[in-house]
Design a protein around this motif. Structure first.
Motif, short mmCIF file in Angstrom:
data_model
loop_
_atom_site.label_atom_id
_atom_site.label_comp_id
_atom_site.label_asym_id
_atom_site.label_seq_id
_atom_site.Cartn_x
_atom_site.Cartn_y
_atom_site.Cartn_z
N PRO A 68 0.40 -5.31 13.38
CA PRO A 68 -0.04 -6.43 12.53
C PRO A 68 0.40 -6.17 11.09
O PRO A 68 0.51 -5.01 10.67
CB PRO A 68 -1.56 -6.37 12.64
N LEU A 70 0.24 -5.66 7.14
CA LEU A 70 -0.79 -5.09 6.26
C LEU A 70 -1.37 -6.23 5.42
O LEU A 70 -0.62 -7.01 4.82
CB LEU A 70 -0.16 -4.02 5.36
N SER A 84 -6.64 -0.21 13.48
CA SER A 84 -5.92 -0.85 12.37
C SER A 84 -6.90 -1.30 11.30
O SER A 84 -6.67 -1.11 10.10
CB SER A 84 -5.11 -2.03 12.89
N GLU A 87 -7.90 1.70 9.29
CA GLU A 87 -6.78 2.19 8.46
C GLU A 87 -6.55 1.25 7.27
O GLU A 87 -6.37 1.69 6.14
CB GLU A 87 -5.51 2.30 9.30
N GLN A 88 -6.58 -0.04 7.55
CA GLN A 88 -6.31 -0.98 6.46
C GLN A 88 -7.46 -1.01 5.46
O GLN A 88 -7.22 -1.10 4.25
CB GLN A 88 -6.01 -2.38 7.02
N PHE A 119 6.93 -4.93 8.20
CA PHE A 119 6.87 -3.69 7.40
C PHE A 119 5.75 -2.83 7.97
O PHE A 119 4.62 -3.30 8.12
CB PHE A 119 6.56 -4.05 5.94
N VAL A 120 6.08 -1.58 8.32
CA VAL A 120 5.07 -0.67 8.88
C VAL A 120 4.99 0.58 8.00
O VAL A 120 6.00 1.17 7.64
CB VAL A 120 5.41 -0.27 10.33
N LEU A 121 3.75 0.93 7.69
CA LEU A 121 3.52 2.12 6.85
C LEU A 121 2.17 2.69 7.26
O LEU A 121 1.26 1.95 7.63
CB LEU A 121 3.53 1.64 5.40
N ALA A 122 2.04 4.00 7.23
CA ALA A 122 0.76 4.63 7.59
C ALA A 122 -0.23 4.36 6.46
O ALA A 122 -0.24 5.06 5.45
CB ALA A 122 0.96 6.13 7.81
N ALA A 123 -1.04 3.34 6.66
CA ALA A 123 -1.92 2.87 5.57
C ALA A 123 -2.88 3.95 5.10
O ALA A 123 -3.21 4.04 3.92
CB ALA A 123 -2.69 1.63 6.04
N ILE A 157 1.26 7.27 11.95
CA ILE A 157 0.03 6.59 12.35
C ILE A 157 -0.46 7.18 13.67
O ILE A 157 -1.63 7.52 13.83
CB ILE A 157 0.28 5.07 12.51
N1 LIG Z 1 2.16 -3.05 9.48
C1 LIG Z 1 1.47 -1.89 9.42
O1 LIG Z 1 1.88 -0.94 8.76
N2 LIG Z 1 0.30 -1.83 10.12
C2 LIG Z 1 -0.50 -0.72 10.10
N3 LIG Z 1 -0.37 0.41 9.40
C3 LIG Z 1 -1.44 1.23 9.70
O2 LIG Z 1 -1.67 2.33 9.24
N4 LIG Z 1 -2.24 0.62 10.62
C4 LIG Z 1 -1.68 -0.60 10.90
O3 LIG Z 1 -2.09 -1.47 11.68
#
Ligand SMILES: NC(=O)NC1=NC(=O)NC1=O
Length: 173
Positions: A68, A70, A84, A87-88, A119-123, A157
């Protein structure tokens, strides 16, 4: 939870517990189960990573598309997975002002238009100031390099989620 317990799980239990280590990709846990027994958490993590690395780019992009955005629609609608959501919210993304949220939505849309995946990042390793900054920085990268970077975040993640599940300090991994 110790490794003896993990190694004794039948398929259903294992996927119940580890099915969301990689966001919305229970297939990966289903595949990793057949690699048991695992010597330790790091060994388990290596099998998750190896499965991702062995996929063709279309499969790797598919994993990213299961994530999903952020601070996106799913967060607004409350339809995020528990992991998620946690984390968010830890990254402060559940309490953004309207301006911040709109800016992130615009950046996410530009990123997705350029790369064809979100865009994916370890929130958990980031925060509300760093997320848009990182997004903007990565927005201009060559697609092949960005695919590798995004998968690296998926693995981060996953490592944090595995550490949570096994009650291990993630920094020891
Ligand atoms: N698009 C994302 O980076 N999603 C997410 N990063 C996280 O750390 N958890 C997520 O769901």
């Amino acid at each position: 939870m110790d490794m003896e317990k993990v190694n004794s799980m039948d398929f259903g239990e294992f996927v119940d517990v580890f099915g969301n280590v990689i966001e919305r990709c229970p297939l990966i846990a289903a595949a990793v189960w057949s690699q048991r027994p695992f010597s330790d958490l790091e060994d388990l993590e290596k099998h998750f990573s190896a499965f991702i690395d062995a996929l063709p780019p279309s499969g790797q992009e598919g994993i990213l598309r299961c994530h999903p955005d952020l601070a996106g629609r799913e967060l607004q609608r409350g339809t995020l997975t528990a992991e998620s959501q946690r984390e968010q919210s830890r990254a402060g993304l559940t309490s953004l002002g309207v301006e911040e949220r709109l800016r992130l939505a615009e950046l996410n849309a530009r990123y997705r238009a350029r790369f064809g995946f979100p865009f994916v990042l370890a929130a958990r390793l980031s925060d509300r100031e760093a997320v848009p900054r990182e997004l903007e920085r990565r927005l201009h990268r060559p697609p092949a390099q960005e695919l590798r970077a995004a998968l690296g975040e998926v693995k981060k993640i996953g490592r944090l989620r595995l550490a949570d599940l096994l009650g291990t300090d993630p920094s020891r991994l």
